[in-house]
Design an enzyme around this catalytic site. Structure first.
Site, mmCIF file in Angstrom:
data_model
loop_
_atom_site.group_PDB
_atom_site.id
_atom_site.type_symbol
_atom_site.label_atom_id
_atom_site.label_comp_id
_atom_site.label_asym_id
_atom_site.label_seq_id
_atom_site.Cartn_x
_atom_site.Cartn_y
_atom_site.Cartn_z
ATOM 1 C CG HIS A 159 67.135 88.548 -18.128
ATOM 2 N ND1 HIS A 159 68.449 88.139 -18.225
ATOM 3 C CD2 HIS A 159 67.181 89.847 -17.715
ATOM 4 C CE1 HIS A 159 69.250 89.124 -17.878
ATOM 5 N NE2 HIS A 159 68.508 90.177 -17.565
ATOM 6 C CG HIS A 384 74.298 94.005 -20.120
ATOM 7 N ND1 HIS A 384 73.405 93.315 -20.921
ATOM 8 C CD2 HIS A 384 73.605 94.337 -19.003
ATOM 9 C CE1 HIS A 384 72.234 93.247 -20.325
ATOM 10 N NE2 HIS A 384 72.317 93.854 -19.154
#
Length: 466
Positions: A159, A384
């Protein structure tokens, strides 16, 4: 009831001065304040120094640019193509979760599009090595090398969002971001990235500053790169080790998958944050503080706050000190926030909090706050970005900030096991712990806007609703 004063736990009700109780219509009509007026960060900042005509100042946080916003909200914000036009890379490495390779290449200046590029992704979720290799073969991209980051523990992801560049002058540029390498991530969501660069001899002579070899943030990056058994990264580790960078007190914090024990346990995940803050912020850890967590997803945190969030995680964010004087809040968009955003429900596709997870941790609701970013014109641009911050509730000043790829989850930050003798982490993550108060950039409004009766978080399940 006993006359003794009840100690407040980390997830108890907070005081009114943490919030701004205002009518929604009145709030929308109110003139937007500048950040300095809110008192979140010191108003005095070092002047920006332009080196080689670049407006990018090292060791600073920047927003990604959002088309359609008034110019004042996009000042010192950059699209990826603008960022790359200042860097002019002749060699690149990208670590990420999801990558649109065609779009990524198009963001480079035309003369830089055939330069060597290494891409590192995971072997499970997100964009895969197979997908990138297949597209590269189809398009004839012979300059692209793709490697896999191993994910040994189930449900882990690669990630991290990190990019390394070298330019014609052998200057290194480093970008730690919260954005996937996708057009909508860079152009349609609230994102932050941290920029740093090596110091060229010419710029150092013109602008004398404190420069040190082996500064902690660079050693952090070298340590992180060393967690990948990928031969091509040796060059970048060596270059960082032999290159000068401007000094900063800021640090890189990261997670790597595995079962970490002994001294290794304090070098990754939330335990790394604990060890840094214990050393660097020891003097302020005994006073009353507020912890604000803001992310674009929430994992399974347990049936009670003490299971993880209000226990080991909060203790790490407080530098291993007593957490009874800590009040914790979670910023996450409500269903109404998403529905009323510029892109409506489609923007909720990047907010994957599942209903079944939320129903198992309803205790979190009383500590949740809406997404509000009037100061930056981004209230209707869904986040985000992931930002974790400690606030002094008396002065409303932020002590430090972590901008990271890590969402609020055990998979990302790690979970202590075996009576605290082991830290289990599932995913790769990377972020910056900003300890320099002049470098803090708060992406949301403070005071916070608390959930009201009837509010609930956006669930990824809402995408399927008519």
């Amino acid at each position: 009831m006993s006359g003794r004063k009840r100690a407040r736990g980390a997830w108890s009700e907070d005081e009114d001065d943490e919030f701004e109780e205002k009518d929604e219509d009145e709030e929308k009509g109110k003139k937007v304040k500048e950040v300095e007026e809110v008192g979140e960060v010191p108003a005095k900042r070092p002047a920006t120094i332009l080196i080689d005509n670049s407006p990018l100042e090292p060791h600073k946080l920047y927003f990604t640019k959002i088309d359609g916003l008034p110019d004042r909200f996009n000042e010192h914000a950059y699209n990826l193509d603008e960022l790359l036009s200042h860097i002019k890379p002749v060699s690149s490495v990208h670590f990420n979760f999801m990558i649109d390779t065609q779009w990524l290449i198009s963001q480079y200046p035309s003369r830089c599009r055939n330069t060597p590029m290494t891409i590192i992704v995971g072997d499970k979720q997100g964009t895969t090595v197979k997908e990138i290799k297949s597209e590269a073969e189809k398009e004839g991209w012979t300059n692209i090398n793709v490697s896999t980051a191993s994910l040994p523990i189930p449900f882990g992801t690669h990630h991290s969002k990190l990019s390394l560049f070298e330019d014609d002058d052998m200057t290194l540029h480093i970008v730690v971001s919260t954005a996937n390498l996708l057009p909508y991530d860079w152009e349609g969501k609230t994102q932050l990235f941290y920029y740093m660069k090596s110091t060229r001899k010419l710029s150092f002579e013109r602008f004398p500053r404190r420069v040190e070899k082996g500064i902690p943030i660079v050693m952090d990056l070298i340590e992180y790169l060393g967690r990948y058994p990928i031969e091509g990264l040796t060059y970048w580790k060596d270059r960082m080790g032999e290159t000068e960078f401007e000094y900063t007190v800021n640090r890189i914090v990261f997670s790597v998958p595995g079962y970490h024990k002994g001294d290794e346990m304090n070098k990754v995940g939330h335990m790394l944050v604990r060890s840094i803050l214990k050393k660097e912020r020891a003097s302020d850890q005994n006073s009353k503080k507020t912890l604000v967590c803001q992310s674009s997803s929430i994992g399974s945190l347990g049936s009670h706050p003490s299971k993880w969030l209000g226990g080991e995680f909060t203790k790490s964010m407080r530098g291993d000190k007593d957490i009874l004087n800590t009040h914790c809040w979670m910023i996450y968009p409500t269903k109404d926030d998403v529905e009323g955003s510029v892109d409506g429900n489609s923007s909720g596709g990047s907010l994957p909090y599942a209903k079944k997870t939320a129903e198992k941790q309803e205790w979190l609701l009383k500590n949740m706050c809406k997404w509000r970013s009037e100061n930056w014109g981004r209230s209707r641009i869904m986040p985000h970005v992931k930002s974790y911050m400690q606030v002094d509730p008396n002065t409303r000043r932020f002590d430090w900030q972590i901008v990271t790829s890590a969402n609020l989850s055990k998979a990302a930050w790690g979970e202590l096991q075996k009576d605290g003798q082991q830290l289990m982490i599932r995913s790769y993550e990377i972020g910056v712990l900003v300890l320099d108060p002049h470098g803090i950039r708060v992406p949301f409004d403070y005071p916070l806007c608390r959930y009201k009766d009837g509010d609930r978080p956006w669930y990824i399940d809402d995408l399927n609703d008519d």
